[in-house]
Design a protein around this motif. Sequence first.
Motif, PDB file in Angstrom:
ATOM      1  N   ALA A  75       0.832  -1.208   0.000  1.00 48.77           N
ATOM      2  CA  ALA A  75       0.000   0.000   0.000  1.00 48.77           C
ATOM      3  C   ALA A  75       0.868   1.260   0.000  1.00 48.77           C
ATOM      4  O   ALA A  75       0.578   2.221  -0.714  1.00 48.77           O
ATOM      5  N   LEU A  76       1.924   1.253   0.782  1.00 46.19           N
ATOM      6  CA  LEU A  76       2.828   2.412   0.807  1.00 46.19           C
ATOM      7  C   LEU A  76       3.540   2.591  -0.529  1.00 46.19           C
ATOM      8  O   LEU A  76       3.754   3.724  -0.975  1.00 46.19           O
ATOM      9  N   THR A  77       3.900   1.509  -1.158  1.00 45.52           N
ATOM     10  CA  THR A  77       4.533   1.583  -2.478  1.00 45.52           C
ATOM     11  C   THR A  77       3.562   2.181  -3.493  1.00 45.52           C
ATOM     12  O   THR A  77       3.935   3.043  -4.296  1.00 45.52           O
ATOM     13  N   LYS A  78       2.309   1.721  -3.434  1.00 47.80           N
ATOM     14  CA  LYS A  78       1.287   2.240  -4.344  1.00 47.80           C
ATOM     15  C   LYS A  78       1.046   3.729  -4.086  1.00 47.80           C
ATOM     16  O   LYS A  78       0.961   4.522  -5.027  1.00 47.80           O
ATOM     17  N   LEU A  79       0.978   4.116  -2.828  1.00 45.32           N
ATOM     18  CA  LEU A  79       0.778   5.516  -2.470  1.00 45.32           C
ATOM     19  C   LEU A  79       1.956   6.370  -2.943  1.00 45.32           C
ATOM     20  O   LEU A  79       1.765   7.450  -3.509  1.00 45.32           O
ATOM     21  N   SER A  80       3.144   5.886  -2.721  1.00 41.46           N
ATOM     22  CA  SER A  80       4.347   6.606  -3.149  1.00 41.46           C
ATOM     23  C   SER A  80       4.359   6.803  -4.661  1.00 41.46           C
ATOM     24  O   SER A  80       4.656   7.900  -5.161  1.00 41.46           O
ATOM     25  N   GLN A  81       4.020   5.774  -5.412  1.00 43.17           N
ATOM     26  CA  GLN A  81       3.996   5.864  -6.873  1.00 43.17           C
ATOM     27  C   GLN A  81       2.924   6.850  -7.337  1.00 43.17           C
ATOM     28  O   GLN A  81       3.159   7.653  -8.243  1.00 43.17           O
ATOM     29  N   GLN A  82       1.763   6.798  -6.696  1.00 43.71           N
ATOM     30  CA  GLN A  82       0.684   7.719  -7.058  1.00 43.71           C
ATOM     31  C   GLN A  82       1.090   9.167  -6.799  1.00 43.71           C
ATOM     32  O   GLN A  82       0.821  10.051  -7.612  1.00 43.71           O
ATOM     33  N   MET A  83       1.755   9.398  -5.680  1.00 45.30           N
ATOM     34  CA  MET A  83       2.199  10.760  -5.363  1.00 45.30           C
ATOM     35  C   MET A  83       3.245  11.247  -6.365  1.00 45.30           C
ATOM     36  O   MET A  83       3.230  12.415  -6.768  1.00 45.30           O
ATOM     37  N   MET A  84       4.132  10.379  -6.787  1.00 40.40           N
ATOM     38  CA  MET A  84       5.125  10.765  -7.799  1.00 40.40           C
ATOM     39  C   MET A  84       4.447  11.059  -9.131  1.00 40.40           C
ATOM     40  O   MET A  84       4.808  12.032  -9.819  1.00 40.40           O
ATOM     41  N   ASP A  85       3.472  10.239  -9.505  1.00 38.39           N
ATOM     42  CA  ASP A  85       2.738  10.476 -10.750  1.00 38.39           C
ATOM     43  C   ASP A  85       1.993  11.811 -10.702  1.00 38.39           C
ATOM     44  O   ASP A  85       2.012  12.576 -11.673  1.00 38.39           O
ATOM     45  N   ASP A  86       1.343  12.083  -9.571  1.00 39.14           N
ATOM     46  CA  ASP A  86       0.616  13.346  -9.432  1.00 39.14           C
ATOM     47  C   ASP A  86       1.568  14.536  -9.473  1.00 39.14           C
ATOM     48  O   ASP A  86       1.252  15.570 -10.054  1.00 39.14           O
ATOM     49  N   SER A  87       2.733  14.381  -8.873  1.00 39.33           N
ATOM     50  CA  SER A  87       3.733  15.447  -8.899  1.00 39.33           C
ATOM     51  C   SER A  87       4.197  15.716 -10.327  1.00 39.33           C
ATOM     52  O   SER A  87       4.331  16.877 -10.736  1.00 39.33           O
ATOM     53  N   THR A  88       4.419  14.668 -11.083  1.00 38.13           N
ATOM     54  CA  THR A  88       4.834  14.818 -12.479  1.00 38.13           C
ATOM     55  C   THR A  88       3.739  15.507 -13.292  1.00 38.13           C
ATOM     56  O   THR A  88       4.025  16.408 -14.099  1.00 38.13           O
ATOM     57  N   LYS A  89       2.489  15.113 -13.072  1.00 34.94           N
ATOM     58  CA  LYS A  89       1.370  15.753 -13.783  1.00 34.94           C
ATOM     59  C   LYS A  89       1.298  17.231 -13.437  1.00 34.94           C
ATOM     60  O   LYS A  89       1.087  18.071 -14.322  1.00 34.94           O
ATOM     61  N   LEU A  90       1.475  17.554 -12.172  1.00 35.01           N
ATOM     62  CA  LEU A  90       1.426  18.947 -11.734  1.00 35.01           C
ATOM     63  C   LEU A  90       2.552  19.763 -12.369  1.00 35.01           C
ATOM     64  O   LEU A  90       2.340  20.897 -12.811  1.00 35.01           O
ATOM     65  N   GLN A  91       3.734  19.185 -12.439  1.00 36.82           N
ATOM     66  CA  GLN A  91       4.858  19.867 -13.078  1.00 36.82           C
ATOM     67  C   GLN A  91       4.581  20.110 -14.552  1.00 36.82           C
ATOM     68  O   GLN A  91       4.903  21.180 -15.092  1.00 36.82           O
ATOM     69  N   ASN A  92       3.984  19.133 -15.218  1.00 40.20           N
ATOM     70  CA  ASN A  92       3.660  19.288 -16.637  1.00 40.20           C
ATOM     71  C   ASN A  92       2.612  20.373 -16.860  1.00 40.20           C
ATOM     72  O   ASN A  92       2.700  21.154 -17.813  1.00 40.20           O
ATOM     73  N   ILE A  93       1.625  20.431 -15.963  1.00 38.16           N
ATOM     74  CA  ILE A  93       0.592  21.464 -16.068  1.00 38.16           C
ATOM     75  C   ILE A  93       1.220  22.847 -15.885  1.00 38.16           C
ATOM     76  O   ILE A  93       0.926  23.780 -16.648  1.00 38.16           O
ATOM     77  N   ALA A  94       2.089  22.979 -14.897  1.00 40.03           N
ATOM     78  CA  ALA A  94       2.749  24.268 -14.649  1.00 40.03           C
ATOM     79  C   ALA A  94       3.632  24.662 -15.831  1.00 40.03           C
ATOM     80  O   ALA A  94       3.652  25.838 -16.237  1.00 40.03           O
ATOM     81  N   LYS A  95       4.351  23.699 -16.395  1.00 41.52           N
ATOM     82  CA  LYS A  95       5.221  23.985 -17.541  1.00 41.52           C
ATOM     83  C   LYS A  95       4.388  24.433 -18.739  1.00 41.52           C
ATOM     84  O   LYS A  95       4.737  25.411 -19.411  1.00 41.52           O
ATOM     85  N   GLU A  96       3.293  23.742 -19.002  1.00 40.91           N
ATOM     86  CA  GLU A  96       2.433  24.093 -20.127  1.00 40.91           C
ATOM     87  C   GLU A  96       1.829  25.489 -19.926  1.00 40.91           C
ATOM     88  O   GLU A  96       1.767  26.287 -20.865  1.00 40.91           O
ATOM     89  N   PHE A  97       1.412  25.787 -18.701  1.00 43.17           N
ATOM     90  CA  PHE A  97       0.843  27.104 -18.404  1.00 43.17           C
ATOM     91  C   PHE A  97       1.880  28.199 -18.640  1.00 43.17           C
ATOM     92  O   PHE A  97       1.588  29.236 -19.238  1.00 43.17           O
ATOM     93  N   LYS A  98       3.101  27.971 -18.183  1.00 48.25           N
ATOM     94  CA  LYS A  98       4.174  28.952 -18.381  1.00 48.25           C
ATOM     95  C   LYS A  98       4.439  29.163 -19.867  1.00 48.25           C
ATOM     96  O   LYS A  98       4.601  30.302 -20.324  1.00 48.25           O
ATOM     97  N   GLU A  99       4.486  28.077 -20.633  1.00 48.51           N
ATOM     98  CA  GLU A  99       4.726  28.199 -22.073  1.00 48.51           C
ATOM     99  C   GLU A  99       3.606  28.969 -22.753  1.00 48.51           C
ATOM    100  O   GLU A  99       3.857  29.808 -23.636  1.00 48.51           O
ATOM    101  N   ASP A 100       2.351  28.706 -22.338  1.00 49.74           N
ATOM    102  CA  ASP A 100       1.216  29.431 -22.921  1.00 49.74           C
ATOM    103  C   ASP A 100       1.273  30.918 -22.582  1.00 49.74           C
ATOM    104  O   ASP A 100       1.012  31.765 -23.437  1.00 49.74           O
ATOM    105  N   ILE A 101       1.617  31.227 -21.336  1.00 46.84           N
ATOM    106  CA  ILE A 101       1.723  32.629 -20.921  1.00 46.84           C
ATOM    107  C   ILE A 101       2.856  33.317 -21.683  1.00 46.84           C
ATOM    108  O   ILE A 101       2.710  34.462 -22.131  1.00 46.84           O
ATOM    109  N   ASP A 102       3.983  32.621 -21.839  1.00 51.15           N
ATOM    110  CA  ASP A 102       5.102  33.189 -22.612  1.00 51.15           C
ATOM    111  C   ASP A 102       4.686  33.475 -24.047  1.00 51.15           C
ATOM    112  O   ASP A 102       5.053  34.510 -24.612  1.00 51.15           O
ATOM    113  N   LYS A 103       3.910  32.579 -24.627  1.00 51.33           N
ATOM    114  CA  LYS A 103       3.454  32.759 -26.008  1.00 51.33           C
ATOM    115  C   LYS A 103       2.518  33.961 -26.115  1.00 51.33           C
ATOM    116  O   LYS A 103       2.659  34.789 -27.016  1.00 51.33           O
TER     117      LYS A 103
END
Length: 115
Positions: A75-103
């Motif tokens: 369960a802890l392994t699954k939770l850890s993986q989910q948190m890493m996946d969510d962190s990656t998604k959040l980083q991608n959203i922030a990067k895309e937002f920054k690129e759109d604002i720059d454009k």
Amino acid sequence: MYTDMFKAFSEQSEKALAPYVNFNKLVAKNVETLTELQMNAMRTYSSLGLEQMKAASEVKDVSSMTSFSSQQLAALTKLSQQMMDDSTKLQNIAKEFKEDIDKVTADNMKAGTPA
């Protein structure tokens, strides 16, 4: 005469407000994406928590306690993986937002600078 004047005023207003409209659309899209990410994360984490509560309620003796304890690592392994996946998604959203604002900013700078 008045029709032409109102038409010209309307066109000028539309051009002047276009950057704000574009920015607001980007912000609304970003908020929608972040809300969806948070809702999905909440569902996943709630489901995982409920599964663990149900598993804990099934502990009745030493053997079931041993089994429950071994499931905790998974369960802890699954939770850890989910948190890493969510962190990656959040980083991608922030990067895309920054690129759109720059454009949008670059487009506005080009539109405001005479050629």
